[in-house]
Design a protein around this motif. Sequence first.
Motif, PDB file in Angstrom:
ATOM      1  N   GLY A 150       0.810  -1.218   0.000  1.00 16.13           N
ATOM      2  CA  GLY A 150       0.000   0.000   0.000  1.00 16.13           C
ATOM      3  C   GLY A 150       0.840   1.263   0.000  1.00 16.13           C
ATOM      4  N   TYR A 151       1.805   1.347   0.890  1.00 21.02           N
ATOM      5  CA  TYR A 151       2.651   2.547   0.932  1.00 21.02           C
ATOM      6  C   TYR A 151       3.475   2.673  -0.349  1.00 21.02           C
ATOM      7  N   THR A 152       3.989   1.555  -0.842  1.00 20.75           N
ATOM      8  CA  THR A 152       4.763   1.570  -2.086  1.00 20.75           C
ATOM      9  C   THR A 152       3.901   2.074  -3.246  1.00 20.75           C
ATOM     10  N   SER A 153       2.633   1.673  -3.272  1.00 23.18           N
ATOM     11  CA  SER A 153       1.751   2.101  -4.371  1.00 23.18           C
ATOM     12  C   SER A 153       1.517   3.614  -4.373  1.00 23.18           C
ATOM     13  N   PHE A 154       1.705   4.259  -3.211  1.00 19.44           N
ATOM     14  CA  PHE A 154       1.586   5.717  -3.137  1.00 19.44           C
ATOM     15  C   PHE A 154       2.938   6.405  -3.322  1.00 19.44           C
ATOM     16  N   GLY A 155       3.949   5.626  -3.710  1.00 20.56           N
ATOM     17  CA  GLY A 155       5.246   6.198  -4.044  1.00 20.56           C
ATOM     18  C   GLY A 155       6.218   6.357  -2.894  1.00 20.56           C
ATOM     19  N   TYR A 156       5.936   5.737  -1.771  1.00 18.98           N
ATOM     20  CA  TYR A 156       6.841   5.841  -0.629  1.00 18.98           C
ATOM     21  C   TYR A 156       7.971   4.827  -0.722  1.00 18.98           C
ATOM     22  N   LYS A 157       9.147   5.264  -0.299  1.00 26.93           N
ATOM     23  CA  LYS A 157      10.259   4.344  -0.074  1.00 26.93           C
ATOM     24  C   LYS A 157      10.123   3.917   1.389  1.00 26.93           C
ATOM     25  N   ILE A 158      10.088   2.634   1.623  1.00 27.02           N
ATOM     26  CA  ILE A 158       9.836   2.125   2.974  1.00 27.02           C
ATOM     27  C   ILE A 158      11.143   1.694   3.635  1.00 27.02           C
ATOM     28  N   HIS A 159      11.298   2.102   4.884  1.00 28.24           N
ATOM     29  CA  HIS A 159      12.414   1.626   5.703  1.00 28.24           C
ATOM     30  C   HIS A 159      11.856   0.487   6.563  1.00 28.24           C
ATOM     31  N   GLU A 160      12.353  -0.729   6.385  1.00 27.95           N
ATOM     32  CA  GLU A 160      11.928  -1.839   7.243  1.00 27.95           C
ATOM     33  C   GLU A 160      12.792  -1.841   8.499  1.00 27.95           C
ATOM     34  N   VAL A 161      12.137  -1.730   9.643  1.00 25.34           N
ATOM     35  CA  VAL A 161      12.830  -1.649  10.927  1.00 25.34           C
ATOM     36  C   VAL A 161      13.125  -3.058  11.423  1.00 25.34           C
ATOM     37  N   PRO A 162      14.391  -3.373  11.673  1.00 24.74           N
ATOM     38  CA  PRO A 162      14.714  -4.725  12.143  1.00 24.74           C
ATOM     39  C   PRO A 162      14.097  -5.021  13.512  1.00 24.74           C
ATOM     40  N   VAL A 163      13.804  -6.287  13.734  1.00 25.14           N
ATOM     41  CA  VAL A 163      13.343  -6.752  15.040  1.00 25.14           C
ATOM     42  C   VAL A 163      14.494  -6.542  16.023  1.00 25.14           C
ATOM     43  N   GLY A 164      14.159  -6.132  17.233  1.00 28.19           N
ATOM     44  CA  GLY A 164      15.186  -5.911  18.250  1.00 28.19           C
ATOM     45  C   GLY A 164      14.595  -5.143  19.414  1.00 28.19           C
ATOM     46  N   SER A 165      15.460  -4.729  20.310  1.00 25.24           N
ATOM     47  CA  SER A 165      14.995  -3.976  21.481  1.00 25.24           C
ATOM     48  C   SER A 165      14.397  -2.649  21.023  1.00 25.24           C
ATOM     49  N   ILE A 166      13.593  -2.069  21.864  1.00 20.74           N
ATOM     50  CA  ILE A 166      12.997  -0.769  21.559  1.00 20.74           C
ATOM     51  C   ILE A 166      14.110   0.250  21.302  1.00 20.74           C
ATOM     52  N   GLU A 167      15.144   0.206  22.128  1.00 20.70           N
ATOM     53  CA  GLU A 167      16.251   1.141  21.976  1.00 20.70           C
ATOM     54  C   GLU A 167      16.922   0.971  20.610  1.00 20.70           C
ATOM     55  N   ASP A 168      17.162  -0.290  20.205  1.00 23.05           N
ATOM     56  CA  ASP A 168      17.804  -0.546  18.909  1.00 23.05           C
ATOM     57  C   ASP A 168      16.921  -0.082  17.749  1.00 23.05           C
ATOM     58  N   ARG A 169      15.637  -0.321  17.873  1.00 26.85           N
ATOM     59  CA  ARG A 169      14.720   0.096  16.811  1.00 26.85           C
ATOM     60  C   ARG A 169      14.664   1.622  16.715  1.00 26.85           C
ATOM     61  N   ALA A 170      14.582   2.278  17.866  1.00 25.04           N
ATOM     62  CA  ALA A 170      14.564   3.746  17.876  1.00 25.04           C
ATOM     63  C   ALA A 170      15.867   4.290  17.282  1.00 25.04           C
ATOM     64  N   HIS A 171      16.986   3.685  17.651  1.00 25.76           N
ATOM     65  CA  HIS A 171      18.280   4.112  17.132  1.00 25.76           C
ATOM     66  C   HIS A 171      18.317   3.957  15.609  1.00 25.76           C
ATOM     67  N   TYR A 172      17.793   2.853  15.097  1.00 25.86           N
ATOM     68  CA  TYR A 172      17.745   2.629  13.656  1.00 25.86           C
ATOM     69  C   TYR A 172      16.960   3.756  12.968  1.00 25.86           C
ATOM     70  N   ILE A 173      15.805   4.094  13.516  1.00 24.86           N
ATOM     71  CA  ILE A 173      14.970   5.144  12.924  1.00 24.86           C
ATOM     72  C   ILE A 173      15.664   6.493  12.989  1.00 24.86           C
ATOM     73  N   LEU A 174      16.172   6.840  14.156  1.00 21.65           N
ATOM     74  CA  LEU A 174      16.804   8.146  14.327  1.00 21.65           C
ATOM     75  C   LEU A 174      18.064   8.270  13.476  1.00 21.65           C
ATOM     76  N   ARG A 175      18.831   7.205  13.375  1.00 21.71           N
ATOM     77  CA  ARG A 175      20.021   7.199  12.524  1.00 21.71           C
ATOM     78  C   ARG A 175      19.617   7.392  11.046  1.00 21.71           C
ATOM     79  N   SER A 176      18.531   6.732  10.654  1.00 18.43           N
ATOM     80  CA  SER A 176      18.039   6.880   9.275  1.00 18.43           C
ATOM     81  C   SER A 176      17.591   8.313   8.985  1.00 18.43           C
ATOM     82  N   LEU A 177      17.147   9.006  10.025  1.00 19.40           N
ATOM     83  CA  LEU A 177      16.694  10.393   9.889  1.00 19.40           C
ATOM     84  C   LEU A 177      17.817  11.395  10.145  1.00 19.40           C
ATOM     85  N   ASN A 178      19.043  10.882  10.354  1.00 17.35           N
ATOM     86  CA  ASN A 178      20.204  11.715  10.669  1.00 17.35           C
ATOM     87  C   ASN A 178      20.003  12.507  11.960  1.00 17.35           C
ATOM     88  N   GLU A 179      19.399  11.859  12.942  1.00 14.11           N
ATOM     89  CA  GLU A 179      19.148  12.497  14.239  1.00 14.11           C
ATOM     90  C   GLU A 179      20.196  12.080  15.245  1.00 14.11           C
TER      91      GLU A 179
END
Length: 179
Positions: A150-179
């Motif tokens: 669905g998101y791809t059909s609207f032209g979004y590039k999707i970041h798949e967040v790896p399974v892991g601790s909440i901290e690791d997942r948050a770090h993955y997202i923030l790193r992807s956003l250059n935060e």
Amino acid sequence: MKTRRIVITGGPGSGKTSLIKYLEDKGYKVKEEISREVTIQAQKEGIDQLFLEKPILFSQKLLEGRLKQYLEGNDCADKILFYDRGMPDVTAYMDFVNTEYPESFSKACIEHRYDEVFLLPPWKQIYKQDNERYESFDQAEEIFQFLKKGYTSFGYKIHEVPVGSIEDRAHYILRSLNE
């Protein structure tokens, strides 16, 4: 400064809400998921599972609520605003249950764009059913695929967040956003 609108989505029981809460606790602005609120209100009105019994009505209520959240984001002064699900979730779920929906649903998704989308995969170890979450784990896996499509059909590039601790997942997202 333009606020970056970031969607965190995933099927039921993927750890999405816990991750959103963690980011909020870290000081990030968030818009919370509204589907439980809509479901609980319908249950108070005597409809056990509004999505199953009246999927268009349920989805219309969700879309209206998410559009309201999106528009409220126009007044956000923060650098980043996280959304617990976005408008394309509505059409993806409708596709999942193979139910036609008004063109206005897709139009809302096209006209109100998010900046980034992070998709959490199903995670069997943390999956639980409850009064508002009626889907089986197998259905959660299917929903994940419908969200991705669905998101791809609207032209979004999707970041798949790896399974892991909440901290690791948050770090993955923030790193992807250059935060």
